[in-house]
Scaffold this motif. Structure first.
Motif, PDB file in Angstrom:
ATOM      1  N   ILE A 126       0.787   4.571   0.935  1.00  0.00           N
ATOM      2  CA  ILE A 126      -0.097   5.628   2.407  1.00  0.00           C
ATOM      3  C   ILE A 126       0.328   7.558   2.047  1.00  0.00           C
ATOM      4  O   ILE A 126      -0.321   7.977   1.791  1.00  0.00           O
ATOM      5  N   ARG A 127       1.582   7.363   2.064  1.00  0.00           N
ATOM      6  CA  ARG A 127       2.044   8.890   1.688  1.00  0.00           C
ATOM      7  C   ARG A 127       3.091   8.920   0.551  1.00  0.00           C
ATOM      8  O   ARG A 127       3.763   8.158   0.408  1.00  0.00           O
TER       9      ARG A 127
ATOM     10  N   TYR B  22       0.346  -1.511   0.113  1.00  0.00           N
ATOM     11  CA  TYR B  22      -0.130  -0.230  -0.482  1.00  0.00           C
ATOM     12  C   TYR B  22       1.029   1.458  -0.374  1.00  0.00           C
ATOM     13  O   TYR B  22       1.742   1.640   0.998  1.00  0.00           O
TER      14      TYR B  22
ATOM     15  N   GLU C 119       3.712   0.495   3.297  1.00  0.00           N
ATOM     16  CA  GLU C 119       4.220  -0.950   3.634  1.00  0.00           C
ATOM     17  C   GLU C 119       3.518  -2.423   3.132  1.00  0.00           C
ATOM     18  O   GLU C 119       3.019  -1.952   1.089  1.00  0.00           O
TER      19      GLU C 119
ATOM     20  N   ASP D 122      -2.005   0.634  -4.511  1.00  0.00           N
ATOM     21  CA  ASP D 122      -2.316  -0.183  -3.827  1.00  0.00           C
ATOM     22  C   ASP D 122      -1.292  -0.804  -4.806  1.00  0.00           C
ATOM     23  O   ASP D 122      -1.461  -0.787  -6.067  1.00  0.00           O
TER      24      ASP D 122
ATOM     25  N   THR E 252       7.957  -2.114   6.535  1.00  0.00           N
ATOM     26  CA  THR E 252       7.915  -0.231   6.331  1.00  0.00           C
ATOM     27  C   THR E 252       8.355   0.199   6.030  1.00  0.00           C
ATOM     28  O   THR E 252       9.429   0.811   6.451  1.00  0.00           O
TER      29      THR E 252
END
Length: 287
Positions: free
Chosen positions: A70-71, A68, A108, A215, A98
């Motif tokens: 995320i930012r 994924y 992630e 993702d 991570t």
């Protein structure tokens, strides 16, 4: 000492995949800009998989990853890669990675590794033949390392992606035989031009206010060499609301299926004008 994946890697790729180990299963990686305002997702995924590979026995190569975004990542700021050893079984290992910048996670990944085992060898018929890479036109792509040799099967559409699928791709220089290294570089290229391929057919990219990866999933079906030509093809599956799904495949020049990808993208229209364009391009009723 930083991890040195191979002396045969071109300098740009060697820098990307050379990780500095810290305490435990924590690594630091460089984040070159490549002319982008944000980090290229394939780069972060490749570096994360590289970190995971460094915690698994070399005889157990990766077979899949699920990740994924995320930012957005910032070019020039080091990546901190923290690996969690989720499981080590008799034939499978699982790792959770991570990637963080500024103390915040940006990516992630869960990666799985599998000991080679005997079994059936089947795949669907290869895709329809396309022109081979010899003599095809290379695109002008300032945002990717020059270590990759890319050849376009078809010319870009006006207002579309500079890198339309399908296309041929390989690393220019011969590499070693480390399957994990080839898997990391396949991970890098697997994110190329996927978001633009998730857009509904006939909908111009310029009608979108935002188009980014959400993702990414990748399956390594068979051993593959990234220093030999691979045909990468991605097609849209569905668009609904502000999300679009794309699926893709990587085949060798002999038509062998070596990897599959799936990615969902955030495709946010540019206000009411963008929505109008998208509505006008929807297919009408049959007849």
């Amino acid at each position: 000492m930083p991890d040195e994946p191979t002396d045969q890697l071109p300098p740009a790729l060697a820098r990307m995949l050379a990780l500095q180990p810290l305490d435990g299963d924590v690594f630091v990686a460089d984040s070159p800009a490549l002319g982008r305002e944000r980090l290229f997702g394939g780069q972060v995924a490749a570096q994360s998989l590289r970190a995971a590979c460094l915690t698994v026995d070399a005889g157990r190569p990766p077979h899949s990853l699920h990740a994924y975004f995320i930012r957005p990542g910032l070019p020039g700021e080091p990546l901190r890669l923290e690996v969690g050893r989720t499981r080590d079984g008799r034939t499978f290992s699982t790792r959770h990675v991570t990637a963080a910048q500024g103390g915040k996670p940006i990516f992630e990944m869960v990666a799985s590794f599998h000991d080679p085992e005997p079994g059936h060898d089947w795949q669907p018929p290869p895709p329809a033949p396309v022109p081979g890479p010899q003599g095809l036109e290379p695109p002008r792509l300032p945002r990717h390392p020059p270590a990759f040799d890319i050849r376009l099967v078809r010319r870009p559409d006006p207002g579309g992606s500079l890198l339309p699928h399908p296309f041929w791709i390989r690393v220019r220089e011969p590499l070693g035989d480390d399957p994990a290294l080839h898997a990391c570089l396949i991970t890098y290229l697997s994110d190329m031009a996927v978001v633009s391929s998730a857009v509904a057919p006939g909908s111009p990219r310029r009608s979108l206010a935002m188009a980014v990866s959400l993702d990414h999933a990748l399956w390594f079906h068979r051993p593959a060499r990234v220093d030999r030509w691979l045909l990468y093809s991605v097609d849209p599956v569905t668009n609904f609301g502000a999300r679009g799904l794309a699926r893709g495949t990587l085949h060798t020049a002999d038509g062998v299926l070596v990897a599959s990808i799936a990615q969902e993208a955030l495709l946010r229209p540019a206000g009411e004008a963008g929505l109008t364009v998208l509505r006008d391009r929807r297919p009408g009723p049959a007849g």
